[in-house]
Design a protein around this motif. Structure first.
Motif, PDB file in Angstrom:
ATOM      1  N   GLU A 102     -45.661 -42.329  -9.182  1.00 55.65           N
ATOM      2  CA  GLU A 102     -46.954 -41.911  -9.711  1.00 55.65           C
ATOM      3  C   GLU A 102     -46.720 -40.874 -10.802  1.00 55.65           C
ATOM      4  OE1 GLU A 102     -51.144 -40.063  -8.065  1.00 55.65           O
ATOM      5  OE2 GLU A 102     -49.459 -40.271  -6.703  1.00 55.65           O
ATOM      6  N   CYS A 103     -47.112 -41.218 -12.020  1.00 52.86           N
ATOM      7  CA  CYS A 103     -46.952 -40.296 -13.156  1.00 52.86           C
ATOM      8  C   CYS A 103     -48.210 -39.466 -13.322  1.00 52.86           C
ATOM      9  CB  CYS A 103     -46.678 -41.070 -14.437  1.00 52.86           C
ATOM     10  SG  CYS A 103     -45.066 -41.870 -14.445  1.00 52.86           S
ATOM     11  N   LYS A 104     -48.011 -38.208 -13.679  1.00 52.10           N
ATOM     12  CA  LYS A 104     -49.130 -37.293 -13.897  1.00 52.10           C
ATOM     13  C   LYS A 104     -48.876 -36.480 -15.152  1.00 52.10           C
ATOM     14  CE  LYS A 104     -50.561 -37.094  -9.206  1.00 52.10           C
ATOM     15  NZ  LYS A 104     -51.172 -36.400  -8.167  1.00 52.10           N
ATOM     16  N   ARG A 105     -49.902 -35.758 -15.569  1.00 47.83           N
ATOM     17  CA  ARG A 105     -49.828 -34.869 -16.727  1.00 47.83           C
ATOM     18  C   ARG A 105     -49.297 -35.589 -17.968  1.00 47.83           C
ATOM     19  NH1 ARG A 105     -48.066 -29.872 -17.547  1.00 47.83           N
ATOM     20  NH2 ARG A 105     -45.931 -30.514 -17.353  1.00 47.83           N
ATOM     21  N   GLY A 106     -49.859 -36.734 -18.250  1.00 44.62           N
ATOM     22  CA  GLY A 106     -49.460 -37.443 -19.465  1.00 44.62           C
ATOM     23  C   GLY A 106     -48.021 -37.897 -19.447  1.00 44.62           C
ATOM     24  N   LYS A 107     -47.528 -38.337 -18.319  1.00 45.07           N
ATOM     25  CA  LYS A 107     -46.161 -38.839 -18.133  1.00 45.07           C
ATOM     26  C   LYS A 107     -45.103 -37.741 -18.209  1.00 45.07           C
ATOM     27  CE  LYS A 107     -46.677 -42.064 -21.285  1.00 45.07           C
ATOM     28  NZ  LYS A 107     -46.398 -43.161 -22.184  1.00 45.07           N
ATOM     29  N   TYR A 108     -45.494 -36.480 -18.062  1.00 41.00           N
ATOM     30  CA  TYR A 108     -44.507 -35.400 -18.061  1.00 41.00           C
ATOM     31  C   TYR A 108     -43.932 -35.164 -16.677  1.00 41.00           C
ATOM     32  CZ  TYR A 108     -45.928 -34.231 -22.777  1.00 41.00           C
ATOM     33  OH  TYR A 108     -46.182 -34.282 -24.122  1.00 41.00           O
ATOM     34  N   ASP A 109     -44.645 -35.569 -15.650  1.00 45.45           N
ATOM     35  CA  ASP A 109     -44.193 -35.441 -14.270  1.00 45.45           C
ATOM     36  C   ASP A 109     -44.293 -36.802 -13.596  1.00 45.45           C
ATOM     37  OD1 ASP A 109     -43.627 -32.659 -14.075  1.00 45.45           O
ATOM     38  OD2 ASP A 109     -45.769 -32.255 -14.002  1.00 45.45           O
ATOM     39  N   ALA A 110     -43.274 -37.139 -12.819  1.00 49.87           N
ATOM     40  CA  ALA A 110     -43.297 -38.386 -12.058  1.00 49.87           C
ATOM     41  C   ALA A 110     -42.976 -38.064 -10.608  1.00 49.87           C
ATOM     42  CB  ALA A 110     -42.283 -39.374 -12.618  1.00 49.87           C
ATOM     43  N   PHE A 111     -43.883 -38.454  -9.728  1.00 49.21           N
ATOM     44  CA  PHE A 111     -43.685 -38.268  -8.301  1.00 49.21           C
ATOM     45  C   PHE A 111     -43.129 -39.571  -7.747  1.00 49.21           C
ATOM     46  CE2 PHE A 111     -46.639 -35.051  -9.530  1.00 49.21           C
ATOM     47  CZ  PHE A 111     -46.258 -33.954  -8.775  1.00 49.21           C
ATOM     48  N   ILE A 112     -41.903 -39.508  -7.216  1.00 47.48           N
ATOM     49  CA  ILE A 112     -41.230 -40.679  -6.696  1.00 47.48           C
ATOM     50  C   ILE A 112     -41.288 -40.606  -5.176  1.00 47.48           C
ATOM     51  CG2 ILE A 112     -39.034 -41.888  -6.489  1.00 47.48           C
ATOM     52  CD1 ILE A 112     -39.639 -39.867  -9.535  1.00 47.48           C
ATOM     53  N   TYR A 113     -41.919 -41.613  -4.577  1.00 47.87           N
ATOM     54  CA  TYR A 113     -42.071 -41.667  -3.133  1.00 47.87           C
ATOM     55  C   TYR A 113     -40.992 -42.569  -2.552  1.00 47.87           C
ATOM     56  CZ  TYR A 113     -46.494 -39.461  -4.112  1.00 47.87           C
ATOM     57  OH  TYR A 113     -47.457 -38.583  -4.547  1.00 47.87           O
ATOM     58  N   LEU A 114     -40.259 -42.042  -1.592  1.00 44.37           N
ATOM     59  CA  LEU A 114     -39.129 -42.740  -0.985  1.00 44.37           C
ATOM     60  C   LEU A 114     -39.460 -43.163   0.439  1.00 44.37           C
ATOM     61  CD1 LEU A 114     -36.473 -40.131  -2.116  1.00 44.37           C
ATOM     62  CD2 LEU A 114     -36.954 -42.310  -3.222  1.00 44.37           C
ATOM     63  N   ASP A 115     -38.833 -44.237   0.875  1.00 42.54           N
ATOM     64  CA  ASP A 115     -39.002 -44.719   2.243  1.00 42.54           C
ATOM     65  C   ASP A 115     -38.161 -43.864   3.181  1.00 42.54           C
ATOM     66  OD1 ASP A 115     -39.654 -46.242   4.437  1.00 42.54           O
ATOM     67  OD2 ASP A 115     -38.286 -47.885   3.929  1.00 42.54           O
ATOM     68  N   LYS A 116     -38.743 -43.469   4.305  1.00 41.35           N
ATOM     69  CA  LYS A 116     -38.033 -42.619   5.270  1.00 41.35           C
ATOM     70  C   LYS A 116     -36.945 -43.367   6.016  1.00 41.35           C
ATOM     71  CE  LYS A 116     -41.603 -39.256   6.307  1.00 41.35           C
ATOM     72  NZ  LYS A 116     -42.375 -38.629   7.357  1.00 41.35           N
ATOM     73  N   MET A 117     -37.126 -44.638   6.283  1.00 42.42           N
ATOM     74  CA  MET A 117     -36.161 -45.496   6.964  1.00 42.42           C
ATOM     75  C   MET A 117     -35.614 -44.871   8.244  1.00 42.42           C
ATOM     76  SD  MET A 117     -34.000 -46.987   3.759  1.00 42.42           S
ATOM     77  CE  MET A 117     -33.571 -45.382   3.131  1.00 42.42           C
ATOM     78  N   GLY A 118     -36.425 -44.197   8.996  1.00 41.13           N
ATOM     79  CA  GLY A 118     -35.986 -43.609  10.254  1.00 41.13           C
ATOM     80  C   GLY A 118     -35.068 -42.416  10.095  1.00 41.13           C
ATOM     81  N   LEU A 119     -35.120 -41.762   8.948  1.00 37.85           N
ATOM     82  CA  LEU A 119     -34.280 -40.581   8.717  1.00 37.85           C
ATOM     83  C   LEU A 119     -34.861 -39.375   9.441  1.00 37.85           C
ATOM     84  CD1 LEU A 119     -33.762 -41.003   4.868  1.00 37.85           C
ATOM     85  CD2 LEU A 119     -32.071 -41.462   6.642  1.00 37.85           C
TER      86      LEU A 119
END
Length: 120
Positions: A39-56
């Motif tokens: 998910e990009c925010k602030r005009g593509k200056y920040d990108a939030f990358i969501y990762l799968d927990k996979m039982g970690l």
């Protein structure tokens, strides 16, 4: 409207490129990470990358986030070179817990449904 399309395109590209970049690393913990969403925010200056927990465990998640902070510059360089961008967004990594929340809600609805059937 075209800004929204550009934002969605950037998110889609990052969702493909970041796993590629992670697979190039020597760390097996980072190589196996699965990117769920970007998910990009602030005009593509920040990108939030969501990762799968996979039982970690919580400890493993904290260790992975710490390692990702260290390789953030490499990931940005990889994205810039792969797409020919002048600048890549700043990456913020988070573990996605929507699946867990959805499973909890499903369990609650099942419990309510069983209670209602039992009362009838």
């Amino acid at each position: 409207m075209s800004d929204n399309i550009k934002l969605l395109r950037t998110q889609s590209i990052l969702k493909e490129i970041i796993p590629e970049a992670l697979s190039q690393l020597n760390d097996p913990l980072l190589r196996g990470l699965c990117v769920v969403d970007v998910e990009c925010k602030r005009g593509k200056y920040d990108a939030f990358i969501y990762l799968d927990k996979m039982g970690l465990s919580e400890l493993e998640q904290a260790e992975i986030l710490n390692k990702l902070k260290k390789v953030n510059g490499y990931l940005q360089s990889y994205c810039r070179e792969a797409e020919g961008w002048f600048r890549a967004p700043k990456f913020h990594f988070k573990f996605d817990d929507t699946l867990e929340r959805q499973n909890q809600m499903d369990a609650l609805f099942d419990k309510i449904s069983k209670e209602l059937k039992k009362d009838d």
